[in-house]
Design an enzyme around this catalytic site. Structure first.
Site, mmCIF file in Angstrom:
data_model
loop_
_atom_site.group_PDB
_atom_site.id
_atom_site.type_symbol
_atom_site.label_atom_id
_atom_site.label_comp_id
_atom_site.label_asym_id
_atom_site.label_seq_id
_atom_site.Cartn_x
_atom_site.Cartn_y
_atom_site.Cartn_z
ATOM 1 N N GLY A 56 0.833 -1.195 0.000
ATOM 2 C CA GLY A 56 0.000 0.000 0.000
ATOM 3 C C GLY A 56 0.866 1.243 0.000
ATOM 4 C CB CYS A 64 5.125 2.119 7.366
ATOM 5 S SG CYS A 64 4.654 3.646 6.558
ATOM 6 C CG LEU A 65 6.575 1.027 1.265
ATOM 7 C CD1 LEU A 65 6.090 1.293 -0.149
ATOM 8 C CD2 LEU A 65 7.705 0.003 1.252
ATOM 9 C CD GLN A 92 3.232 5.694 2.678
ATOM 10 O OE1 GLN A 92 2.248 5.163 2.175
ATOM 11 N NE2 GLN A 92 4.195 4.996 3.249
ATOM 12 C CG HIS A 128 0.218 6.782 5.491
ATOM 13 N ND1 HIS A 128 1.292 7.258 6.207
ATOM 14 C CD2 HIS A 128 0.485 5.475 5.246
ATOM 15 C CE1 HIS A 128 2.169 6.264 6.389
ATOM 16 N NE2 HIS A 128 1.696 5.171 5.819
ATOM 17 C CG HIS A 142 -0.675 1.178 7.167
ATOM 18 N ND1 HIS A 142 0.257 0.703 8.069
ATOM 19 C CD2 HIS A 142 -0.010 2.056 6.374
ATOM 20 C CE1 HIS A 142 1.431 1.293 7.831
ATOM 21 N NE2 HIS A 142 1.300 2.104 6.803
ATOM 22 C CD GLU A 143 -0.969 2.542 2.680
ATOM 23 O OE1 GLU A 143 -0.564 3.714 2.605
ATOM 24 O OE2 GLU A 143 -0.221 1.593 2.987
HETATM 25 ZN ZN ZN Z 1 2.570 3.369 5.786
#
Ligand code: ZN
Length: 171
Positions: free
Chosen positions: A46, A89-90, A51, A135, A131-132
């Protein structure tokens, strides 16, 4: 298509609330394609607009072996069940922690062309979308941990981030 740079926590605009999108069409579809390509390049499941430095309410996600999805202005309109599982998480690479999430959600969103979507997601896909969506509100998974665990994980992250920038300098 083009790869985008991933913003690392806590750099801007990761901790800001992202703005709703009101212009749909090919340009937005192009952003979604770039985000998908970037997500795949980093083996993510995701990725949210903030991000990649775009403080707008857009996210992409893909369950393993499933078609990717792009959600614009997503809203979680119902939640059910609860399960705690490890998340990463990226924007916080190499950091993992157990996070409690609903196991079943109902989502309302648009696609990049402005078509309305409404669907139910369960288990992993439900976790990814929660999760996304966080963000888009400036929240990272660390913010979902209890105070002590969050503190320990923040410290761990500081060390990881130092190592990452040291590696980037010698590269
Ligand atoms: Zn993340």
């Amino acid at each position: 298509m083009a790869l985008r740079d991933i913003v690392l926590y806590p750099d801007d605009p990761l901790t800001e609330k992202a703005a709703p999108i009101d212009t749909f069409g090919p340009e937005l579809a192009k952003l979604a394609e770039d985000m998908l390509e970037t997500m795949d390049a980093y083996d993510g499941v995701g990725l949210a607009g903030p991000q990649v430095g775009v403080s707008r309410r857009i996210l992409v996600c893909r369950e393993p072996d499933a078609e990717p999805r792009c959600l614009v202005n997503p809203e979680i309109i119902a939640r059910d069940g609860k399960e705690t599982a490890e998340e990463g998480c990226l924007s916080l690479p190499a950091l993992y922690a157990p996070v409690a999430r609903a196991t079943k959600i109902k989502v309302r969103a648009c696609d990049p062309m402005g078509r309305s979507l409404e669907f139910e997601a369960t288990n992993l896909l439900a976790r990814i979308i929660q999760h996304e969506c966080d963000h888009l509100d400036g929240i990272v998974f660390l913010d979902r941990l209890d105070v002590l665990t969050r503190q320990a994980k923040l410290q761990e992250w500081e060390e990881i981030r130092q190592q990452l920038s040291a590696a980037a300098e010698t590269a």
